[in-house]
Structures are given as structure tokens and as C-alpha cells.
Enzyme design. Sequence first.
Site, PDB file in Angstrom:
ATOM      1  N   ARG A  27      -0.017  17.847 119.505  1.00 42.71           N
ATOM      2  CA  ARG A  27       1.184  18.565 119.039  1.00 42.71           C
ATOM      3  C   ARG A  27       2.433  17.923 119.634  1.00 42.71           C
ATOM      4  O   ARG A  27       3.451  17.767 118.954  1.00 42.71           O
ATOM      5  CB  ARG A  27       1.110  20.040 119.474  1.00 42.71           C
ATOM      6  CG  ARG A  27       0.121  20.843 118.647  1.00 42.71           C
ATOM      7  CD  ARG A  27      -0.055  22.247 119.202  1.00 42.71           C
ATOM      8  NE  ARG A  27      -0.898  23.053 118.319  1.00 42.71           N
ATOM      9  CZ  ARG A  27      -1.692  24.033 118.730  1.00 42.71           C
ATOM     10  NH1 ARG A  27      -1.757  24.354 120.022  1.00 42.71           N
ATOM     11  NH2 ARG A  27      -2.408  24.718 117.877  1.00 42.71           N
TER      12      ARG A  27
ATOM     13  N   ASP B  88      -2.915  20.077 122.463  1.00 40.92           N
ATOM     14  CA  ASP B  88      -1.507  20.197 122.888  1.00 40.92           C
ATOM     15  C   ASP B  88      -0.857  18.807 122.949  1.00 40.92           C
ATOM     16  O   ASP B  88       0.309  18.644 122.580  1.00 40.92           O
ATOM     17  CB  ASP B  88      -1.422  20.858 124.270  1.00 40.92           C
ATOM     18  CG  ASP B  88      -2.304  22.083 124.348  1.00 40.92           C
ATOM     19  OD1 ASP B  88      -1.792  23.202 124.406  1.00 40.92           O
ATOM     20  OD2 ASP B  88      -3.539  21.903 124.308  1.00 40.92           O
TER      21      ASP B  88
ATOM     22  N   HIS C 132      -4.718  24.519 129.309  1.00 40.41           N
ATOM     23  CA  HIS C 132      -4.441  24.692 127.871  1.00 40.41           C
ATOM     24  C   HIS C 132      -3.920  26.122 127.746  1.00 40.41           C
ATOM     25  O   HIS C 132      -4.700  27.065 127.671  1.00 40.41           O
ATOM     26  CB  HIS C 132      -5.723  24.489 127.062  1.00 40.41           C
ATOM     27  CG  HIS C 132      -5.631  24.965 125.635  1.00 40.41           C
ATOM     28  ND1 HIS C 132      -4.808  24.387 124.709  1.00 40.41           N
ATOM     29  CD2 HIS C 132      -6.251  25.973 124.985  1.00 40.41           C
ATOM     30  CE1 HIS C 132      -4.933  25.006 123.548  1.00 40.41           C
ATOM     31  NE2 HIS C 132      -5.806  25.988 123.692  1.00 40.41           N
TER      32      HIS C 132
ATOM     33  N   ARG D 262      -5.788  37.486 129.671  1.00 41.12           N
ATOM     34  CA  ARG D 262      -6.724  36.356 129.610  1.00 41.12           C
ATOM     35  C   ARG D 262      -7.984  36.651 130.418  1.00 41.12           C
ATOM     36  O   ARG D 262      -9.055  36.139 130.139  1.00 41.12           O
ATOM     37  CB  ARG D 262      -6.051  35.089 130.133  1.00 41.12           C
ATOM     38  CG  ARG D 262      -5.312  34.365 129.029  1.00 41.12           C
ATOM     39  CD  ARG D 262      -4.762  33.070 129.512  1.00 41.12           C
ATOM     40  NE  ARG D 262      -3.637  33.275 130.417  1.00 41.12           N
ATOM     41  CZ  ARG D 262      -2.888  32.315 130.907  1.00 41.12           C
ATOM     42  NH1 ARG D 262      -3.152  31.086 130.591  1.00 41.12           N
ATOM     43  NH2 ARG D 262      -1.875  32.570 131.714  1.00 41.12           N
TER      44      ARG D 262
END
Length: 318
Positions: free
Chosen positions: A156, A153, A180, A92
Amino acid sequence: MTARGEGARLVMVGVGLVGSATAFALMEGGLLSEICLVDIDRRKAEGQAMDLIHGSAFVPPVSIVAGDLSLCERADVIIISAGRNQKPGETRLDLSRDNAAIFQDIIPEIDRWAPPEAVIIVVTNPVDVLTYVAARLSKRDPSRVIGSGTTLDSARFRYLLGKHCGVDPRNVHAYVVGEHGDTEVAAWSLTNIAGARLDEFCPACPRGCKGTDRLKIEKDVREAAYEIIERKGATYWAVALALRRIVQAIIRDENSVLTVSTLMTGQYGIEDVCLSLPCIVNRSGAFRALELPLSSPEIERLLKSAAVLRDIQRDLGL
Ligand code: NAD
């Protein structure tokens, strides 16, 4: 911007998969009078604008134009999805470095053109780190620099929990907080269905499911993006709808509670990092991040999530 949103203008910076899907959702939603498309690949922005505008006969009136960042001069909201996705095996941090470099160019230019009251919404990943980069680079009030954060999220989570319980996701209130990404936290302690907390709802439910179902739902939420990317290479439809929801809350000054990413100012003792908490979103952007009664283990995990984000910021020299 008018009280009911007539005449509102939005600039989309980056019109790849996420940017174009979002422009499509916004065009269809009838919220805006103008959508401006900007991309480093100018021909691509022009092509997207042409493709979208040819659907004008089927949607509420909206102007769609392509151009450069000077279009921000008349913007109420600017969405940034410019940048790239994580490649297999890449950290990342590597992705953060490349996308932060893009923001070094874009943010001062947006500030140069956009009115100070315009709200910037960052979508580019890692979204919390990039929101922090944007908030640091921008001269506008930090409440006007927000990230889409865990809005997707949380959606979801609501969908999967609603499906599990046989309840419409719109009657499920459930939030994912923190990063996130891998360290995100499903806030079970705040979750309610039809106004009842889970410890009240579950005993009245005939399904009689076990606690392990919670772990599975949380895992499926956390790993959803990996599963989709493995199958089709990218995610863009649901995030486009999440962005439309955030834009609506801003344009219509709704005071909606959404889990956008915003600069922490001491909530749960967290400072100087952007992450998501349930947040009141209105015309001023992230008006207030709420410090709600999470359980102790959830707070502990939230603090770890903040620490992970701060480590990336430190490694980036921020
Ligand atoms: P994409 O490659 O399809 O589109 C990226 C676009 O950015 C391209 O059109 C590219 O030309 C443009 N671009 C690059 N540099 C630019 C610059 N300096 N100025 C203007 N435009 C520039 O990628 P995508 O699938 O649309 O994803 C975009 C980003 O959104 C990625 O970082 C992805 O990880 C992220 N994303 C975030 C979420 C979320 O929930 N936060 C969800 C999905 C994707």
C-alpha cells in the site's frame, strides 16, 4: 519441492474471503501443482474447490481438492486464514483470544501431518500475535513459521507513494515495519525511488511537495484497512496478491526481501515477539530479518510497536 517449483503443493486452512481469494490468485499464478482447501465448514471448502476447478480450462494445470488437515502430509506451504475479523468496538485482545483458541487446535494437527520443512504462513489477525502463537505451538524451526505481517502495508505504501510521485510502484522501494496495525512504522529513511533516496529524488522532482504529504501518505497506509472495511466489510484482494508473492518467494527459493512477520532474535534489541522487518524470504521461510539503518525516531517507534505486541502476548498468558 523442485528447484523451479514444479510439483509444489499448498494447503489453505480457512477458505472464507481471504482464503478463497488467495486460492484464486494462486491458481491463476501457475506456481503450484496442487491447492488443498480446508475449512471447519467442510461443505464450504468443497464448494470453493468446485467453483475454482471449473475454471481449469483457462489456467495452467493445477489440482484443487477439499479435505481435512491430513492433506498437509504433502504440503510445501500452509497458509492459515482461519478465524474471524475484529467486530466494531471489540479490542484486539478479545480477537486474539478467540483466534488463538483456533490455533491451539490447528497447529499441532498441522505439525502432525506436514513435513518439518514445510513453511506455515499466518494471515489471521492480529497477525503478529497469531504468528507468535503459531511459532510457540509449532515444533518446526521458527524461521518456517511466518506471518504475512506488513507485506500488504508495504505494498500500500509503495502504491500510494508511487501514485503521489507519478512513478510505477514497482520502481518504489519502501517498507512498513513493526506491527501490522495501528503502531506500524513507515520506514521513510530506507525508501528509495529508481535507486535514489528521497532526499536525492525529491529536489529533482518538479512537484515540490511539502513534508506534510509524507504524514498523509503514512496515515492513509495505516488506515487503509479501516477505510475498506467501512465500505465493503472486509479486505481480501490485495492481501491475496501479497500472499501469492510470499508463496512465490518460498517455492522458487528467491531470497526476496519482503516484510513478513517473524520471531525477533535481538534485532534493534527486540526479542521474543513477532513483527515485520525487511526479511530475506526463501525456501527455508524467513531466512534472515535485516537490521537496516533506520532513523532514531523510527527505531523508537519500532520499539513501541514491539512493546504493544508484547503487552497483548502477556495479557494472553503467553
Ligand atoms: P472469513 O470469515 O470470510 O473466513 C474465515 C474462515 O475461517 C471461515 O470460512 C471459517 O469457517 C474458517 N474457520 C474458522 N475456524 C476454523 C477452524 N478451526 N479450522 C478451519 N477453518 C476455520 O474471514 P476472512 O475475511 O477470510 O478473514 C480471515 C482472517 O484473515 C481474519 O482474521 C482477518 O482479520 C484476517 N486478515 C488478515 C489480513 C492481513 O494482512 N494479515 C488481511 C485481511 C484479513
